[in-house]
Design a protein around this motif. Structure first.
Motif, PDB file in Angstrom:
ATOM      1  N   ARG A   1       2.053   0.152 -13.600  1.00  0.00           N
ATOM      2  CA  ARG A   1       1.196   0.109 -12.407  1.00  0.00           C
ATOM      3  C   ARG A   1       0.513  -1.382 -12.150  1.00  0.00           C
ATOM      4  O   ARG A   1       0.325  -1.539 -11.049  1.00  0.00           O
ATOM      5  CB  ARG A   1       0.097   1.408 -12.732  1.00  0.00           C
ATOM      6  N   ASP A   2       0.174  -1.978 -13.163  1.00  0.00           N
ATOM      7  CA  ASP A   2      -0.247  -3.232 -13.228  1.00  0.00           C
ATOM      8  C   ASP A   2       0.648  -4.209 -12.338  1.00  0.00           C
ATOM      9  O   ASP A   2      -0.038  -5.144 -11.609  1.00  0.00           O
ATOM     10  CB  ASP A   2      -0.813  -3.947 -14.377  1.00  0.00           C
ATOM     11  N   ASN A   3       1.756  -4.065 -12.661  1.00  0.00           N
ATOM     12  CA  ASN A   3       2.765  -4.978 -12.118  1.00  0.00           C
ATOM     13  C   ASN A   3       3.325  -4.730 -10.838  1.00  0.00           C
ATOM     14  O   ASN A   3       3.843  -5.544  -9.931  1.00  0.00           O
ATOM     15  CB  ASN A   3       3.646  -5.389 -13.368  1.00  0.00           C
ATOM     16  N   SER A   4       3.373  -3.583 -10.440  1.00  0.00           N
ATOM     17  CA  SER A   4       3.972  -3.102  -9.064  1.00  0.00           C
ATOM     18  C   SER A   4       3.099  -3.563  -7.972  1.00  0.00           C
ATOM     19  O   SER A   4       3.694  -3.766  -6.796  1.00  0.00           O
ATOM     20  CB  SER A   4       4.159  -1.571  -9.020  1.00  0.00           C
TER      21      SER A   4
ATOM     22  N   GLY B   1       0.820  -1.157   0.043  1.00  0.00           N
ATOM     23  CA  GLY B   1       0.021  -0.125  -0.122  1.00  0.00           C
ATOM     24  C   GLY B   1       0.837   1.320  -0.192  1.00  0.00           C
ATOM     25  O   GLY B   1       0.266   2.312   0.274  1.00  0.00           O
ATOM     26  N   LEU B   2       2.224   1.110  -0.184  1.00  0.00           N
ATOM     27  CA  LEU B   2       2.925   2.491  -0.259  1.00  0.00           C
ATOM     28  C   LEU B   2       3.034   3.069  -1.662  1.00  0.00           C
ATOM     29  O   LEU B   2       3.109   1.981  -2.650  1.00  0.00           O
ATOM     30  CB  LEU B   2       4.418   2.076   0.104  1.00  0.00           C
ATOM     31  N   GLU B   3       3.274   4.148  -1.724  1.00  0.00           N
ATOM     32  CA  GLU B   3       3.314   5.001  -3.179  1.00  0.00           C
ATOM     33  C   GLU B   3       4.842   4.961  -3.357  1.00  0.00           C
ATOM     34  O   GLU B   3       5.838   5.570  -2.590  1.00  0.00           O
ATOM     35  CB  GLU B   3       2.735   6.500  -3.292  1.00  0.00           C
ATOM     36  N   VAL B   4       5.322   4.186  -4.471  1.00  0.00           N
ATOM     37  CA  VAL B   4       6.898   4.371  -5.020  1.00  0.00           C
ATOM     38  C   VAL B   4       6.893   4.994  -6.380  1.00  0.00           C
ATOM     39  O   VAL B   4       5.977   4.949  -7.108  1.00  0.00           O
ATOM     40  CB  VAL B   4       7.370   2.992  -5.223  1.00  0.00           C
TER      41      VAL B   4
ATOM     42  N   ALA C   1      11.053  -4.592  -1.177  1.00  0.00           N
ATOM     43  CA  ALA C   1      11.684  -5.657  -2.009  1.00  0.00           C
ATOM     44  C   ALA C   1      11.775  -4.858  -3.515  1.00  0.00           C
ATOM     45  O   ALA C   1      12.945  -5.392  -4.022  1.00  0.00           O
ATOM     46  CB  ALA C   1      10.746  -6.780  -2.245  1.00  0.00           C
ATOM     47  N   LEU C   2      10.948  -4.077  -4.055  1.00  0.00           N
ATOM     48  CA  LEU C   2      10.932  -3.581  -5.295  1.00  0.00           C
ATOM     49  C   LEU C   2      12.159  -2.848  -5.268  1.00  0.00           C
ATOM     50  O   LEU C   2      12.970  -2.812  -6.432  1.00  0.00           O
ATOM     51  CB  LEU C   2       9.749  -2.614  -5.396  1.00  0.00           C
ATOM     52  N   TYR C   3      12.737  -1.968  -4.096  1.00  0.00           N
ATOM     53  CA  TYR C   3      13.668  -1.302  -4.233  1.00  0.00           C
ATOM     54  C   TYR C   3      15.009  -1.919  -4.374  1.00  0.00           C
ATOM     55  O   TYR C   3      16.077  -1.402  -5.045  1.00  0.00           O
ATOM     56  CB  TYR C   3      13.644  -0.383  -3.110  1.00  0.00           C
ATOM     57  N   SER C   4      15.256  -3.366  -3.820  1.00  0.00           N
ATOM     58  CA  SER C   4      16.322  -3.950  -3.545  1.00  0.00           C
ATOM     59  C   SER C   4      16.393  -5.236  -4.173  1.00  0.00           C
ATOM     60  O   SER C   4      16.533  -5.259  -5.489  1.00  0.00           O
ATOM     61  CB  SER C   4      16.565  -4.149  -1.984  1.00  0.00           C
TER      62      SER C   4
END
Length: 235
Positions: free
Chosen positions: A160-163, A117-120, A170-173
């Motif tokens: 947006r669909d895959n994030s 639920g965080l905005e990246v 995890a996305l960041y690292s």
């Protein structure tokens, strides 16, 4: 085409002068010959088309797009045919939060919601090229503005669909490469079906929310302090 029209007007003018002014018949004949000459030159120029290296030409006659393409070089064509030149070299489209770094002025980074639920914020570059054989289909179905109609909206939507399948950290690292490959596969077929070939997709930067950054930095600092304390105790 403009030269043909000018030649036709000159021809008509010469014919009118030769018919209505008997004293200017010789001048009228000369003007008619000049008009015919201009028309012939115009037809010849309209029949010769040069396609530069790294381009293809798509022909259309009275609004109907023809299926064959003109490759680089010199071509003789129907003077009534309109040729649309398209670039088939590798192109890049960047969406970035850095001012004037991307294709759009200002902040053009992609803001997505992750699984927690965080905005990246994601900066991205798409490397692609037009498929030569599919150029007529692209012109017919999309037009020449395929970057704004296909590349930009499709890429932003797929990201947006895959994030949503990844947590922000995890996305960041650890999952960054996996995320990049997942987006590539989801976009590749859509590009192909529309006459574009996706060469590479580069996730250039991922920016976490400030609160998450502070938490990570606090955790790193705590680990460093613990290591220092352990080193002191070992002494």
């Amino acid at each position: 085409m403009a030269l043909i029209i000018i030649g036709l007007l000159v021809l008509i003018t010469g014919a009118v002068i030769a018919r209505n002014q008997s004293s200017f018949q010789r001048l009228g004949k000369f003007i008619k010959l000049a008009g015919i000459g201009l028309m012939l030159i115009g037809v010849l120029m309209a029949s010769i088309v040069q396609i530069e290296a790294g381009q293809v030409g798509v022909k259309s006659l009275f609004g109907k797009v023809q299926n064959d393409v003109l490759k680089s070089g010199l071509h003789f064509i129907n003077p009534m045919v309109v040729v649309t030149r398209l670039d088939i070299k590798t192109q890049n489209y960047t969406m970035s939060g850095v001012h004037d770094e991307g294709e759009k002025t200002g902040d053009d980074a992609i803001r997505v919601l992750t699984a927690d639920g965080l905005e990246v914020t994601i900066d991205l570059t798409v490397l692609f090229r037009l498929t030569e054989a599919d150029a007529p289909m692209l012109v017919k179905e999309t037009g020449v503005n395929y970057v704004d109609k296909i590349v930009r909206p499709l890429t932003r939507t797929k990201i947006r669909d895959n994030s949503v399948y990844y947590d922000a950290v995890a996305l960041y690292s650890t999952k960054r490469d996996e995320f990049q490959n997942r987006i590539f596969k989801s976009i590749e077929n859509d590009f192909k079906n529309r006459g574009l070939f996706l060469e590479q997709l580069l996730v250039r930067n991922i920016t976490l929310p400030q609160s998450v950054k502070a938490t990570i930095e606090g955790k790193i600092n705590a680990e460093q302090e613990a290591q220092k304390m352990q080193f002191v105790l070992q002494k």
